[in-house]
Design an enzyme around this catalytic site. Sequence first.
Site, PDB file in Angstrom:
ATOM      1  N   HIS A  24       0.252  -1.196  -0.003  1.00 29.00           N
ATOM      2  CA  HIS A  24      -0.062  -0.184   0.278  1.00 29.00           C
ATOM      3  C   HIS A  24       1.204   0.971  -0.544  1.00 29.00           C
ATOM      4  CE1 HIS A  24       0.576   1.498   4.644  1.00 29.00           C
ATOM      5  NE2 HIS A  24       0.688   0.391   4.237  1.00 29.00           N
ATOM      6  N   CYS A  25       0.343   2.304  -0.630  1.00 32.49           N
ATOM      7  CA  CYS A  25       1.201   3.276  -0.600  1.00 32.49           C
ATOM      8  C   CYS A  25       0.017   4.503   0.431  1.00 32.49           C
ATOM      9  CB  CYS A  25       1.255   4.134  -1.662  1.00 32.49           C
ATOM     10  SG  CYS A  25      -0.224   4.836  -2.681  1.00 32.49           S
ATOM     11  N   MET A  26       0.394   5.770  -0.210  1.00 32.49           N
ATOM     12  CA  MET A  26      -0.622   6.701   1.260  1.00 32.49           C
ATOM     13  C   MET A  26      -1.637   6.677   1.216  1.00 32.49           C
ATOM     14  SD  MET A  26       0.181  10.412   1.147  1.00 32.49           S
ATOM     15  CE  MET A  26       0.830  11.305   2.681  1.00 32.49           C
ATOM     16  N   THR A  27      -2.277   5.996   0.085  1.00 35.13           N
ATOM     17  CA  THR A  27      -4.286   6.751  -0.303  1.00 35.13           C
ATOM     18  C   THR A  27      -4.459   4.882  -1.272  1.00 35.13           C
ATOM     19  OG1 THR A  27      -3.538   7.543  -2.470  1.00 35.13           O
ATOM     20  CG2 THR A  27      -3.800   8.609  -0.726  1.00 35.13           C
ATOM     21  N   ARG A  28      -3.545   4.317  -1.638  1.00 34.87           N
ATOM     22  CA  ARG A  28      -4.244   2.769  -2.181  1.00 34.87           C
ATOM     23  C   ARG A  28      -3.740   1.609  -1.956  1.00 34.87           C
ATOM     24  NH1 ARG A  28      -2.279   5.262  -8.447  1.00 34.87           N
ATOM     25  NH2 ARG A  28      -3.121   7.591  -8.115  1.00 34.87           N
TER      26      ARG A  28
END
Length: 655
Positions: free
Chosen positions: A28-32
């Site tokens: 995952h990244c910051m939003t996804r």
Amino acid sequence: MAQDKYATMGAAIFADVGGPSNVAKLIHCMTRVRMTIIDEGKVKMAALKKIPGVLGVVQEDTLQVILGPGVVNKVAQAMVDSVGVGLGEPFPTGGHAANKSAVEAVAAETHAAQKAKLKQTWWRAALKHISSIFIPLIPAFVGAGLISGIAGILGNMLTAGMIGKDMTEFITVLKVINGGLFTYLNIYVGINAAREFGGTPGLGGIIGGLVLLPGLAAPIPINNIFTGQPLAAGQGGIIGVLFSVWIMSMVEKKLHTWIPDSLDIIIVPFTTLLVMGVFTIFLVMPLAGLVSSSLVGGINWVLNIGGAFSGFVLGLFFLPMVMFGLHQILTPIHLEMIKELGSTPLLPILAMAGAGQVGAAIALWVRAHKNKQLTRMIKGALPVGILGVGEPLIYGVTLPLGRPFITACIGGGIGGAVIGAIGNIGAITIGPSGMALIPLIAHNQWLGYVFGLLAAYAGGFVATYFFGVPKSAMVAKNEDGTLVGAGAGDVAVADDADAPVTAGTTQFVAPVQGQLESLSAVQDDVFSTKMMGDGFAVEPAMGTIVAPVSGTIVSVMDTKHAWTMKSDTGLEIIVHLGLDTVELKGAPFDLSIRNGDHVQFGQQVGLMDLDAIKAAGKGTTVMTIITNMAAVANITPVTPQGIEAGAPTITVTTK
């Protein structure tokens, strides 16, 4: 109970992507939540988008489910916990744990197959690698950057006499915590890069660390072989580390094939470190140092000389860069600028692109207030957009409508022009955007950044309000997309569908990836004789379907094997999925479009299960046909070739 909510959301996502057995890896990244999907045909895109809490879905080389900050890390963790692996680790096959080397081999084979299907270019693969290397570090950048910002504010207050000297030690502690990331960032990048490129993470960390020249004691320097001047610790920076670890991984893998197993553990790491250590110190550090300093100096020169114009161009084109994944190349540049200048002047300008989206969304809310379906989406996406998370607004609101995306980009350009005109506005870290970036603006220039935000909001609002709201967005709809006052069987067809043909050119793109052919090559007399009209065909290699042109959906067949639409220039078009596929009663198709929707060319509109169609004995050819040929003045010939979904095919000139 809170954890149950995230676990439930994760289980729902798994259910609609074909289960954990259809996932090769999850990060995952910051939003996804980003998942590497094994069989894309098992993904239920429409159902995935309807899961409570899901803000949007993007399908590129990975399937990206947008959840927003704060939620994404909890959901992603719950998902990998339920499988029994860590973030970024290969998923076990067959629903049970397997030997790690076997799992990695399967994952590597699957990944290679997916890359072969996508026909990735070298630059697309390079950008994906950069993204995978830096995404795991984003939480660290945010946390360390905020701590650095607090330390800076307290330091200013101490200098001004607003707080006592007893706070000096605490400020020093904050700086030490921040230094835990940025002082040793090369090492962290080296470890992640080695993992991404298939090398040993520990060796990558050592290569990243030796750029800092540890153990070098004055007055004995190591000289630059090109200039004769002593090398400086950190010379070449992140760019040098990425290049060296990439080469190191290839050297290590080659040595593994040459060295006997009995000697591998001794010879390979020793030889790899010796060769790559010398290579990095004497070649990479001098050359990468020249590249990085020239790059930083060049960008600074452009910003200083170009001022408002440079800011406008950067703010205008940043979101299109994001759509094509090109923004990932900016990450090491940001970090080099922070290392050399103490801040990155690029980030505040690029952050204006998201602010333009906010202004555009507010304008849509005002102009299209009767469209409850659209305003509900805006209400959900706007708060996080203000905080700098723009994906929900981009993929859920402006991009599907077309024109608002363009006017939002103009708003971003206006905000960038203001930032560029003021000058000397930089961010001390990367990661946040929007209002969340305010505490991270260097040298107390936060007020200038706020002026830029307000300008981008206003620019996006004005441009969208007067020029960017399509008629389809203003149709009065209920939250479920039906027309206000319409019965259950009625459909919402926008006014755009009745638009007359206008003179001009229309660019068509391939609705699927595969082999582009003329209609005359289709194995069906109705299509090959152009009985219904002219156009083109694609023999698909993948099942992802995109819109071949910008326009309004007029009707979607109940069997989902075809739909009609009207382009923004008035061309009447049929898109037909496969041959004789009406007999399959919609089973192999999953379309996300409805009557009255406005789509943008290249926008994903559905999926088709190619294996299921072939198993049923049907052809998979996808035809795009213009039916009102009387309105066509000229159509460019079709050039048979391999083609990506969304790539240009024919250009049609209307009378």
